[in-house]
Motif scaffolding. Sequence first.
Motif, PDB file in Angstrom:
ATOM      1  N   LEU B  20      71.277   3.763 -54.110  1.00 50.49           N
ATOM      2  CA  LEU B  20      70.973   3.138 -52.826  1.00 50.49           C
ATOM      3  C   LEU B  20      69.534   2.652 -52.783  1.00 50.49           C
ATOM      4  O   LEU B  20      69.240   1.555 -52.323  1.00 50.49           O
ATOM      5  N   VAL B  21      68.620   3.480 -53.289  1.00 46.56           N
ATOM      6  CA  VAL B  21      67.201   3.146 -53.173  1.00 46.56           C
ATOM      7  C   VAL B  21      66.802   2.034 -54.142  1.00 46.56           C
ATOM      8  O   VAL B  21      66.048   1.133 -53.780  1.00 46.56           O
ATOM      9  N   PHE B  22      67.322   2.086 -55.348  1.00 51.04           N
ATOM     10  CA  PHE B  22      66.813   1.159 -56.362  1.00 51.04           C
ATOM     11  C   PHE B  22      67.747  -0.005 -56.682  1.00 51.04           C
ATOM     12  O   PHE B  22      67.394  -0.898 -57.423  1.00 51.04           O
ATOM     13  N   PHE B  23      68.963   0.020 -56.172  1.00 52.51           N
ATOM     14  CA  PHE B  23      69.868  -1.087 -56.477  1.00 52.51           C
ATOM     15  C   PHE B  23      70.428  -1.761 -55.227  1.00 52.51           C
ATOM     16  O   PHE B  23      70.411  -2.980 -55.120  1.00 52.51           O
ATOM     17  N   ILE B  24      70.924  -0.961 -54.292  1.00 48.10           N
ATOM     18  CA  ILE B  24      71.616  -1.555 -53.147  1.00 48.10           C
ATOM     19  C   ILE B  24      70.620  -2.061 -52.104  1.00 48.10           C
ATOM     20  O   ILE B  24      70.672  -3.230 -51.708  1.00 48.10           O
ATOM     21  N   GLN B  25      69.682  -1.223 -51.721  1.00 47.27           N
ATOM     22  CA  GLN B  25      68.684  -1.674 -50.739  1.00 47.27           C
ATOM     23  C   GLN B  25      67.955  -2.926 -51.228  1.00 47.27           C
ATOM     24  O   GLN B  25      67.794  -3.878 -50.458  1.00 47.27           O
ATOM     25  N   PRO B  26      67.492  -2.964 -52.492  1.00 46.97           N
ATOM     26  CA  PRO B  26      66.794  -4.172 -52.954  1.00 46.97           C
ATOM     27  C   PRO B  26      67.597  -5.455 -52.808  1.00 46.97           C
ATOM     28  O   PRO B  26      67.039  -6.506 -52.501  1.00 46.97           O
ATOM     29  N   ILE B  27      68.918  -5.357 -52.977  1.00 46.94           N
ATOM     30  CA  ILE B  27      69.741  -6.554 -52.816  1.00 46.94           C
ATOM     31  C   ILE B  27      69.608  -7.085 -51.391  1.00 46.94           C
ATOM     32  O   ILE B  27      69.370  -8.270 -51.164  1.00 46.94           O
ATOM     33  N   PHE B  28      69.742  -6.165 -50.417  1.00 47.01           N
ATOM     34  CA  PHE B  28      69.654  -6.600 -49.024  1.00 47.01           C
ATOM     35  C   PHE B  28      68.235  -7.045 -48.666  1.00 47.01           C
ATOM     36  O   PHE B  28      68.043  -8.013 -47.932  1.00 47.01           O
ATOM     37  N   TYR B  29      67.267  -6.333 -49.219  1.00 45.69           N
ATOM     38  CA  TYR B  29      65.867  -6.693 -48.979  1.00 45.69           C
ATOM     39  C   TYR B  29      65.603  -8.109 -49.505  1.00 45.69           C
ATOM     40  O   TYR B  29      64.942  -8.926 -48.855  1.00 45.69           O
ATOM     41  N   MET B  30      66.168  -8.408 -50.677  1.00 51.63           N
ATOM     42  CA  MET B  30      65.977  -9.733 -51.265  1.00 51.63           C
ATOM     43  C   MET B  30      66.605 -10.819 -50.373  1.00 51.63           C
ATOM     44  O   MET B  30      66.005 -11.869 -50.143  1.00 51.63           O
ATOM     45  N   ILE B  31      67.825 -10.520 -49.879  1.00 50.63           N
ATOM     46  CA  ILE B  31      68.477 -11.489 -48.997  1.00 50.63           C
ATOM     47  C   ILE B  31      67.621 -11.712 -47.751  1.00 50.63           C
ATOM     48  O   ILE B  31      67.393 -12.847 -47.325  1.00 50.63           O
ATOM     49  N   TYR B  32      67.121 -10.607 -47.200  1.00 49.90           N
ATOM     50  CA  TYR B  32      66.239 -10.688 -46.027  1.00 49.90           C
ATOM     51  C   TYR B  32      65.015 -11.550 -46.333  1.00 49.90           C
ATOM     52  O   TYR B  32      64.666 -12.462 -45.587  1.00 49.90           O
ATOM     53  N   LEU B  33      64.368 -11.295 -47.465  1.00 50.15           N
ATOM     54  CA  LEU B  33      63.150 -12.030 -47.822  1.00 50.15           C
ATOM     55  C   LEU B  33      63.425 -13.515 -48.039  1.00 50.15           C
ATOM     56  O   LEU B  33      62.559 -14.351 -47.803  1.00 50.15           O
ATOM     57  N   SER B  34      64.651 -13.822 -48.487  1.00 46.82           N
ATOM     58  CA  SER B  34      64.942 -15.222 -48.812  1.00 46.82           C
ATOM     59  C   SER B  34      64.926 -16.104 -47.570  1.00 46.82           C
ATOM     60  O   SER B  34      64.837 -17.316 -47.675  1.00 46.82           O
ATOM     61  N   PHE B  35      65.007 -15.471 -46.389  1.00 41.87           N
ATOM     62  CA  PHE B  35      64.931 -16.248 -45.147  1.00 41.87           C
ATOM     63  C   PHE B  35      63.527 -16.251 -44.564  1.00 41.87           C
ATOM     64  O   PHE B  35      63.323 -16.633 -43.429  1.00 41.87           O
ATOM     65  N   HIS B  36      62.570 -15.749 -45.340  1.00 41.08           N
ATOM     66  CA  HIS B  36      61.205 -15.643 -44.821  1.00 41.08           C
ATOM     67  C   HIS B  36      60.213 -16.342 -45.748  1.00 41.08           C
ATOM     68  O   HIS B  36      60.509 -16.613 -46.899  1.00 41.08           O
ATOM     69  N   ASP B  37      59.070 -16.572 -45.155  1.00 41.44           N
ATOM     70  CA  ASP B  37      57.969 -17.122 -45.932  1.00 41.44           C
ATOM     71  C   ASP B  37      56.916 -16.024 -46.034  1.00 41.44           C
ATOM     72  O   ASP B  37      56.466 -15.491 -45.018  1.00 41.44           O
ATOM     73  N   TRP B  38      56.528 -15.690 -47.247  1.00 45.77           N
ATOM     74  CA  TRP B  38      55.594 -14.567 -47.396  1.00 45.77           C
ATOM     75  C   TRP B  38      54.829 -14.732 -48.702  1.00 45.77           C
ATOM     76  O   TRP B  38      55.415 -15.118 -49.718  1.00 45.77           O
ATOM     77  N   ASN B  39      53.543 -14.434 -48.661  1.00 44.15           N
ATOM     78  CA  ASN B  39      52.759 -14.581 -49.887  1.00 44.15           C
ATOM     79  C   ASN B  39      52.325 -13.237 -50.475  1.00 44.15           C
ATOM     80  O   ASN B  39      51.427 -13.188 -51.311  1.00 44.15           O
ATOM     81  N   PHE B  40      52.917 -12.160 -49.990  1.00 47.32           N
ATOM     82  CA  PHE B  40      52.690 -10.813 -50.520  1.00 47.32           C
ATOM     83  C   PHE B  40      51.399 -10.192 -49.997  1.00 47.32           C
ATOM     84  O   PHE B  40      51.314  -8.983 -49.818  1.00 47.32           O
ATOM     85  N   ILE B  41      50.396 -11.010 -49.706  1.00 48.00           N
ATOM     86  CA  ILE B  41      49.108 -10.449 -49.282  1.00 48.00           C
ATOM     87  C   ILE B  41      49.042 -10.360 -47.759  1.00 48.00           C
ATOM     88  O   ILE B  41      48.659  -9.338 -47.202  1.00 48.00           O
ATOM     89  N   SER B  42      49.460 -11.422 -47.083  1.00 43.62           N
ATOM     90  CA  SER B  42      49.356 -11.420 -45.629  1.00 43.62           C
ATOM     91  C   SER B  42      50.315 -10.387 -45.042  1.00 43.62           C
ATOM     92  O   SER B  42      51.379 -10.132 -45.606  1.00 43.62           O
ATOM     93  N   PRO B  43      49.942  -9.792 -43.922  1.00 42.90           N
ATOM     94  CA  PRO B  43      50.771  -8.703 -43.376  1.00 42.90           C
ATOM     95  C   PRO B  43      52.087  -9.188 -42.791  1.00 42.90           C
ATOM     96  O   PRO B  43      53.033  -8.413 -42.719  1.00 42.90           O
ATOM     97  N   ASP B  44      52.175 -10.436 -42.333  1.00 45.69           N
ATOM     98  CA  ASP B  44      53.440 -10.814 -41.698  1.00 45.69           C
ATOM     99  C   ASP B  44      54.265 -11.802 -42.503  1.00 45.69           C
ATOM    100  O   ASP B  44      53.753 -12.664 -43.214  1.00 45.69           O
ATOM    101  N   LYS B  45      55.558 -11.607 -42.365  1.00 43.11           N
ATOM    102  CA  LYS B  45      56.520 -12.500 -42.986  1.00 43.11           C
ATOM    103  C   LYS B  45      57.049 -13.416 -41.888  1.00 43.11           C
ATOM    104  O   LYS B  45      57.477 -12.940 -40.845  1.00 43.11           O
ATOM    105  N   THR B  46      57.002 -14.709 -42.112  1.00 40.98           N
ATOM    106  CA  THR B  46      57.486 -15.654 -41.108  1.00 40.98           C
ATOM    107  C   THR B  46      58.940 -16.010 -41.400  1.00 40.98           C
ATOM    108  O   THR B  46      59.272 -16.365 -42.528  1.00 40.98           O
ATOM    109  N   PHE B  47      59.771 -15.920 -40.337  1.00 45.43           N
ATOM    110  CA  PHE B  47      61.169 -16.309 -40.498  1.00 45.43           C
ATOM    111  C   PHE B  47      61.269 -17.820 -40.603  1.00 45.43           C
ATOM    112  O   PHE B  47      60.733 -18.544 -39.783  1.00 45.43           O
TER     113      PHE B  47
END
Lengths: 274, 289
Positions: B20-47
């Motif tokens: 769950l921690v290393f395989f399943i959650q990352p899949i969903f996290y990746m899907i979530y991130l794909s709808f956002h703009d983020w440069n890793f450094i700034s604190p907020d992710k823009t939808f």
Amino acid sequence: MKTSLPIKILNVIGLIVVVIIFAMPFIWMISTSLKTLGETMIFPPKWLPDELIWENFMEAWNSGPFLQYFINSVIVSVGILMLQFITVIPAAYAFARYEFRCKNILFGLVMVTMMIPAQLIFLPVFLNLSEWRLLDTLWGLILPFATSAFGIFMLRQTFKQVPEELLEAARLDNSSEFKIMMKMMVPMAKPTLITLGLFNFITHWNDYFWPLVMTTTERARTLPVGIAQLRQVDGGVAWNILMAGNVILVIPILITFFFAQRQIIRAFTYTGVK
Amino acid sequence: MKVAKWRPYLLITPAIIVFLVFFIQPIFYMIYLSFHDWNFISPDKTFVGLENFKALLSDPMFLQVIRNTLMYTFFTVLFSISIALLMSIWLNRRGWMYSFVQGAVFSPHIISLVSIAMLWMWIMDADYGLLNWILSLVGMDKVPWLTDPNTALASLIIIAVWKNIGYYTLIIIAGLQSIPKHLYEAAALDQTSSFRRFTKITFPMLSPSIFFLTIIGILDSIKVFETISIITKGGPLNSTNTLVYYIYENGFIFFKIGYASAAGVILLVILSIVTLIYFKVLGKRVHYQ
């Protein structure tokens, strides 16, 4: 069926050609690793160096913190191996021997995980590890592989083949379930466990992708990453040093393969042969 | 004997947590991130909704990456399987000679891709490489294998096929050995030609192995990274940039996390389709007995 002599000779020549195609690169690697830099820059290439330059190995080894890399590689491969046995054996036992609610869904989860390659999830895992401050640590290289879906799948098959009567007999003797698992099932599954162990050890010993992505300094880097960075030592490519580094990486595996060829082949072809 | 109800759950918990921690959650996290703009450094992710996907699909470089990946996968699998098929029919014999050859052919499979990549980089070196020397023996010109956009991808395919063949051959040999002997005995009685024996018995009976290898080959080739990262870095002129390397580049070098995640989601979709086909067909079983 009788084959004529010319055909037989042709067949043997063919076999030799095949062996050359697959073994020559390794021989070439060893030969290059013992050459001077000048000898690598000759065309047509020289088969054997005039003098064996063993110093190349020292130079490769000393061009980075290779002792550190080596120790890291050992800790990571052995750590993964041990954690996998701790998590895989009970899970496989449960899936093979118990009926419980949601068993199929949970086993489905195992199967799904088996199809998820590291190359798909490395980015989100990287972000997670960075949040948990596990980037650039050996934990980040070990924990994601602390269990193995393939291992659970494979060991479950083995555990299922143990006759139920044996277990019943043991239970009548008042053996605890834990004892049955460890003292009966595990010894019976020894060939599978060896297969699994070899597969995992070689896979993680060789792995380049994960340690490359999850480390940023040499602190937690492993041997393959260190070897891959040898080429950045100076402007040009010192092929003799580079090949010496790769000989260090490859020889342990080739020697193991030489002595345990049957088990290793079994380990790596298990899924396809079944 | 009745065992406590919670016991099986206790036994599977450690493994399930890791999944769950290393395989399943990352899949969903990746899907979530794909709808956002983020440069890793700034604190907020823009939808940003589907913007990342739109940008990807209109990026000619990404389309080239997809084409490279598909070409690499298609030819690697095609050549690996065809050559392994011939080799396995030839090498499927008893005796020390054959088992030695099988072992030699298999050996690249257990060698680190780092060494394979560097070794072939050296063998395919344009100036001093072994391969160009062999070509010069038969009077051919030097080929700039890995440094020319026209040949680089093909060179990587050659390396992959060389590495794969041993594994593929052994899988097909195992398939050959499981074909019941009586089929061939019947064919011998009918005086069937060896070509017909191959097309009517051997090949159909091998179809489960070949199907398995096709799927494994696709899943394996589509995620190619090591040889590209070590040898070509996606070049020259992006001619060898493939999906996973592209995700790596965008995520780790350009810090375009959302964009890289969107490319990851596309990889997820491709892998899911191939996997679904695998399990669907496995359910029906490709065989003839």
